[in-house]
Design a protein around this motif. Structure first.
Motif, PDB file in Angstrom:
ATOM      1  N   ILE A 266       0.834  -1.203   0.000  1.00 51.40           N
ATOM      2  CA  ILE A 266       0.000   0.000   0.000  1.00 51.40           C
ATOM      3  C   ILE A 266       0.866   1.251   0.000  1.00 51.40           C
ATOM      4  N   GLU A 267       1.965   1.231   0.751  1.00 50.49           N
ATOM      5  CA  GLU A 267       2.837   2.399   0.839  1.00 50.49           C
ATOM      6  C   GLU A 267       3.650   2.596  -0.436  1.00 50.49           C
ATOM      7  N   ILE A 268       3.945   1.524  -1.143  1.00 51.15           N
ATOM      8  CA  ILE A 268       4.701   1.627  -2.393  1.00 51.15           C
ATOM      9  C   ILE A 268       3.810   2.045  -3.549  1.00 51.15           C
ATOM     10  N   ALA A 269       2.550   1.614  -3.530  1.00 53.21           N
ATOM     11  CA  ALA A 269       1.639   1.831  -4.661  1.00 53.21           C
ATOM     12  C   ALA A 269       1.319   3.301  -4.852  1.00 53.21           C
ATOM     13  N   LEU A 270       1.026   3.683  -6.115  1.00 57.85           N
ATOM     14  CA  LEU A 270       0.515   5.020  -6.400  1.00 57.85           C
ATOM     15  C   LEU A 270      -0.871   5.148  -5.771  1.00 57.85           C
ATOM     16  N   PRO A 271      -1.157   6.278  -5.096  1.00 58.76           N
ATOM     17  CA  PRO A 271      -2.425   6.403  -4.349  1.00 58.76           C
ATOM     18  C   PRO A 271      -3.671   6.119  -5.182  1.00 58.76           C
ATOM     19  N   ALA A 272      -3.689   6.566  -6.440  1.00 59.46           N
ATOM     20  CA  ALA A 272      -4.885   6.387  -7.270  1.00 59.46           C
ATOM     21  C   ALA A 272      -5.012   4.973  -7.816  1.00 59.46           C
ATOM     22  N   TYR A 273      -3.956   4.154  -7.655  1.00 55.20           N
ATOM     23  CA  TYR A 273      -3.962   2.817  -8.243  1.00 55.20           C
ATOM     24  C   TYR A 273      -3.614   1.745  -7.220  1.00 55.20           C
ATOM     25  N   VAL A 274      -4.100   1.927  -6.004  1.00 47.17           N
ATOM     26  CA  VAL A 274      -3.866   0.923  -4.965  1.00 47.17           C
ATOM     27  C   VAL A 274      -4.496  -0.408  -5.360  1.00 47.17           C
ATOM     28  N   SER A 275      -5.740  -0.361  -5.833  1.00 48.08           N
ATOM     29  CA  SER A 275      -6.429  -1.605  -6.206  1.00 48.08           C
ATOM     30  C   SER A 275      -5.716  -2.306  -7.355  1.00 48.08           C
ATOM     31  N   SER A 276      -5.231  -1.534  -8.323  1.00 47.35           N
ATOM     32  CA  SER A 276      -4.540  -2.131  -9.468  1.00 47.35           C
ATOM     33  C   SER A 276      -3.237  -2.790  -9.038  1.00 47.35           C
ATOM     34  N   THR A 277      -2.489  -2.121  -8.166  1.00 44.99           N
ATOM     35  CA  THR A 277      -1.238  -2.692  -7.674  1.00 44.99           C
ATOM     36  C   THR A 277      -1.515  -3.947  -6.846  1.00 44.99           C
ATOM     37  N   MET A 278      -2.501  -3.855  -5.965  1.00 47.63           N
ATOM     38  CA  MET A 278      -2.903  -5.019  -5.179  1.00 47.63           C
ATOM     39  C   MET A 278      -3.351  -6.156  -6.098  1.00 47.63           C
ATOM     40  N   GLY A 279      -4.078  -5.786  -7.136  1.00 45.99           N
ATOM     41  CA  GLY A 279      -4.584  -6.792  -8.055  1.00 45.99           C
ATOM     42  C   GLY A 279      -3.469  -7.542  -8.755  1.00 45.99           C
TER      43      GLY A 279
END
Length: 398
Positions: A325-338
């Motif tokens: 969550i801390e590494i991911a871009l704020p607007a694309y948390v779900s995409s990074t998690m996905g």
């Protein structure tokens, strides 16, 4: 005055418990499905893993859909489709093709469903409680995988029907509880980036070595618990003569519960070591434990070692997700998690297929455990050379 439990706590927990039930709704009554569909262990491993295949493949597009469509609308669509996939099999209960088709659709939808729960936590939870809530989110999923082991065996010869019907009922419960959420806040989360910007973001996520490594590591953590959840009854039945997988259903439930407790307390031990230290050390232990289990001929010792392994794997959940969550871009948390979850699920799928196929063609699970242990040790060697936590010092994941 009675203190209310905040909605950011109880709703994601309820949602993840319900989601977790789908992933273990077949193993507790595996013999019934083998008879119903006329398949062996290899066929059963395909039936078990098909949900994970579609679930994993939908993670990245599911994240993009949730990011752009919004949490509230995404949740409504997911619940509606999950209800349908659990009721349609009653049209032709003995049809393997229909069962597989519905499991594929169910997997696609759960890929987005769990990302909705993660985003609800991110939007509604005060920052000071995010790590604890991520641990609870993971624990709730594990608890959900345990639940079918409690109510399906008592259903007797109708356990296969209860596996489907209970899923639809639980989705209705989540849908009714959804109206307790602050829906206006959730509707405001839609993203409006251009298509080209989305493609650039997807490329950045998909080419990140750190995210790949975290996904593979999480695949062994989450995958070990799930794979044992699928195959532990069969393994113990093989070790102890004159016993059946159903005889070990309760023991498997205990193992899944221990994994759940690991996820609950994972956030509490983060102060004792860095998150990446915890991840790499557990990876090493997974490799060692698999090799030991491959040569263990005592069912009690085998079961006890599985309990320890489940606990260790569960402890890593909060570390993996808070770091991501801390590494991911704020607007694309779900995409990074996905994307990370897609990788983790692919590892989980390969473990389930490997173990079932090895049992079918070699007569035991030992070879599969040796191969799995060797792969875990290779990943550990890779993990020692990298540290995604350094990205938080101002570097983007590379």
């Amino acid at each position: 005055m009675k203190r209310k439990i905040p909605v950011y706590f109880w709703f994601p927990v309820l949602g993840c418990i319900v989601g977790g039930t789908f992933f273990m709704s077949f193993p507790p009554v595996a013999d019934q499905f083998m008879t119903l569909f006329g398949v062996g262990y290899a066929g059963l491993s395909v039936l078990f893993s098909i949900l994970y295949w579609s679930h994993s493949l939908c993670q990245m597009p599911g994240g993009l859909i949730v990011d752009r469509l919004g949490v509230a609308r995404s949740l409504i669509v997911c619940l509606a489709v999950m209800i349908v996939t659990n009721l349609v099999p009653f049209i032709a209960p003995g049809s393997l093709s229909l069962a597989i088709a519905m499991r594929v659709v169910l997997g696609l939808v759960t890929g987005a469903y769990f990302l909705v729960m993660i985003k609800i936590i991110k939007i509604l939870t005060p920052p000071v409680h995010v790590a604890r809530m991520q641990g609870m989110h993971g624990a709730a999923f594990c608890l959900g995988t345990l639940v079918p082991y409690l109510y399906l065996p008592p259903a007797g010869a109708y356990g296969w029907a209860a596996a489907y019907l209970s899923g639809a009922i639980l989705c209705v419960v989540v849908g009714l509880c959804m109206f307790r959420l602050p829906l206006e806040r959730l509707r405001e989360t839609r993203e409006t980036d251009s298509f080209s910007q989305v493609l650039k973001t997807v490329k950045k996520i998909a080419t990140s070595k750190d995210i790949w490594l975290m996904g593979i590591c999480h695949g062994f953590f989450f995958g070990s618990i799930n794979t044992f959840g699928n195959w532990l009854p069969s393994i113990l039945a093989d070790i102890r003569a004159n016993s059946t997988p159903e005889d070990w259903a309760a023991a498997t439930g205990v193992m899944l519960f221990i994994g759940t407790m690991g996820r609950v307390f994972g956030s509490e031990i983060m102060g004792l070591m860095t998150r990446w230290q915890l991840i790499t050390r557990v990876m090493l232990l997974i490799g060692v434990f698999y090799w030991v289990l491959a040569f263990c001929a005592n069912p009690v010792l085998f079961f006890c070692l599985c309990l320890v392994l489940a606990l260790l794997c569960g402890l890593t959940f909060a570390s993996v997700f808070t770091l991501l969550i801390e590494i991911a871009l704020p607007a694309y948390v779900s995409s990074t998690m996905g994307f990370m979850s897609m990788l983790a699920n692919l590892v989980n799928i390969l473990l389930i297929l490997l173990w079932g196929t090895a049992r079918e063609y070699t007569g035991n699970f030992s070879y599969a455990l040796c191969v799995s242990g060797t792969c875990a040790l290779v990943v550990w060697l890779w993990a020692r050379k990298r540290n995604p936590e350094k990205a938080l010092a101002g570097k983007a994941p590379s």
